[in-house]
Write a protein that holds these residues in place. Structure first.
Motif, mmCIF file in Angstrom:
data_model
loop_
_atom_site.group_PDB
_atom_site.id
_atom_site.type_symbol
_atom_site.label_atom_id
_atom_site.label_comp_id
_atom_site.label_asym_id
_atom_site.label_seq_id
_atom_site.Cartn_x
_atom_site.Cartn_y
_atom_site.Cartn_z
ATOM 1 N N ASP A 37 -5.693 -64.845 -3.386
ATOM 2 C CA ASP A 37 -5.313 -66.478 -3.223
ATOM 3 C C ASP A 37 -4.500 -66.518 -1.693
ATOM 4 O O ASP A 37 -3.447 -65.833 -1.752
ATOM 5 C CB ASP A 37 -4.173 -66.423 -4.378
ATOM 6 N N ARG A 38 -4.918 -67.237 -1.159
ATOM 7 C CA ARG A 38 -4.558 -67.539 0.368
ATOM 8 C C ARG A 38 -4.530 -68.919 0.382
ATOM 9 O O ARG A 38 -5.189 -69.550 1.359
ATOM 10 C CB ARG A 38 -5.658 -66.705 1.103
ATOM 11 N N ASN A 39 -3.759 -69.653 -0.380
ATOM 12 C CA ASN A 39 -3.457 -71.173 -0.519
ATOM 13 C C ASN A 39 -4.848 -72.019 -0.221
ATOM 14 O O ASN A 39 -4.784 -72.864 0.698
ATOM 15 C CB ASN A 39 -2.336 -71.418 0.776
ATOM 16 N N ASN A 40 -5.782 -71.706 -0.727
ATOM 17 C CA ASN A 40 -7.009 -72.579 -0.565
ATOM 18 C C ASN A 40 -7.759 -72.569 0.715
ATOM 19 O O ASN A 40 -8.559 -73.362 1.021
ATOM 20 C CB ASN A 40 -6.894 -73.733 -1.202
ATOM 21 N N THR A 41 -7.366 -71.760 1.551
ATOM 22 C CA THR A 41 -8.045 -71.603 3.053
ATOM 23 C C THR A 41 -9.369 -71.374 2.880
ATOM 24 O O THR A 41 -9.941 -70.297 2.424
ATOM 25 C CB THR A 41 -7.212 -70.222 3.548
ATOM 26 N N PRO A 42 -10.293 -72.368 3.224
ATOM 27 C CA PRO A 42 -11.800 -72.119 3.266
ATOM 28 C C PRO A 42 -12.209 -70.955 3.753
ATOM 29 O O PRO A 42 -11.737 -70.380 4.745
ATOM 30 C CB PRO A 42 -12.420 -73.415 3.858
ATOM 31 N N ARG A 43 -13.037 -70.336 2.928
ATOM 32 C CA ARG A 43 -13.860 -68.881 3.296
ATOM 33 C C ARG A 43 -12.952 -67.743 3.194
ATOM 34 O O ARG A 43 -13.445 -66.744 3.454
ATOM 35 C CB ARG A 43 -14.506 -69.167 4.655
ATOM 36 N N PHE A 44 -11.501 -67.771 2.846
ATOM 37 C CA PHE A 44 -10.768 -66.838 2.964
ATOM 38 C C PHE A 44 -9.916 -66.817 1.434
ATOM 39 O O PHE A 44 -9.005 -65.693 1.430
ATOM 40 C CB PHE A 44 -9.719 -66.751 4.183
ATOM 41 N N SER A 45 -9.993 -67.624 0.733
ATOM 42 C CA SER A 45 -9.080 -67.705 -0.338
ATOM 43 C C SER A 45 -10.211 -67.991 -1.557
ATOM 44 O O SER A 45 -11.209 -68.637 -1.543
ATOM 45 C CB SER A 45 -8.236 -69.033 -0.477
ATOM 46 N N ARG A 74 -12.750 -78.228 -0.033
ATOM 47 C CA ARG A 74 -13.735 -76.956 0.247
ATOM 48 C C ARG A 74 -15.234 -77.462 -0.030
ATOM 49 O O ARG A 74 -15.457 -78.713 -0.655
ATOM 50 C CB ARG A 74 -13.714 -75.958 -0.919
ATOM 51 N N ARG A 90 -17.021 -65.833 0.303
ATOM 52 C CA ARG A 90 -16.434 -66.632 1.174
ATOM 53 C C ARG A 90 -15.650 -67.940 0.286
ATOM 54 O O ARG A 90 -15.933 -68.814 0.853
ATOM 55 C CB ARG A 90 -17.425 -67.155 2.193
ATOM 56 N N GLY A 91 -15.338 -67.445 -0.903
ATOM 57 C CA GLY A 91 -14.514 -68.538 -1.660
ATOM 58 C C GLY A 91 -15.230 -68.664 -2.858
ATOM 59 O O GLY A 91 -14.575 -69.295 -3.633
#
Length: 137
Positions: A37-45, A74, A90-91
């Motif tokens: 969970d990385r605060n809904n960062t596209p491609r990383f969360s 997203r 990537r998500g």
């Protein structure tokens, strides 16, 4: 009015990945792996908790899959096979048969077939299918 069916994805969050289990009417269908969970960062969360309508989508790379089109901020989120979230996702959400660590699992293709068989059979009966994502076991 169309009948709605909801699958429930219960998640446990880790530094290296997010593990979960999908249930339908109280029965376990498969486990899942996602990015941390990385605060809904596209491609990383992983995607945020909530209720999402599932739709049939066709993608160049993965062919016809279960898509999750209405994720805020997203695009192209889908459910497809993978065994290592950090290397292969990537998500998206990847079904797995067995969890082997944080964000890792095995027999993803087998788990995906099982999940798709269920979701497609509900679609074939003209049901709307939703995925409810929440924290917990």
């Amino acid at each position: 009015m169309k009948t709605k069916h909801t699958l429930v994805l219960r998640r446990i969050y880790g530094e290296q990945g997010t593990n979960g289990t999908i249930y339908f009417q109280g029965e376990k269908i498969c486990h899942t792996i996602e990015l941390p969970d990385r605060n809904n960062t596209p491609r990383f969360s992983c995607i945020p908790e909530g209720r999402y309508k599932l739709e049939k989508r066709t993608y160049t790379k993965h062919g016809e899959q279960i898509g999750i089109p209405a994720v805020l901020g997203r695009e192209a989120i889908l459910i497809h096979a993978a065994n290592n979230a950090m290397k292969q996702l990537r998500g998206c959400i990847a079904p797995v048969t067995t969890l082997t660590g944080e964000g890792t699992g095995d027999e993803g293709a087998k788990a995906l077939r099982k999940l798709k068989a269920l979701v497609y059979s509900l679609w074939d009966m003209q049901y709307e299918v939703f995925l409810l994502i929440r924290e917990g076991r």
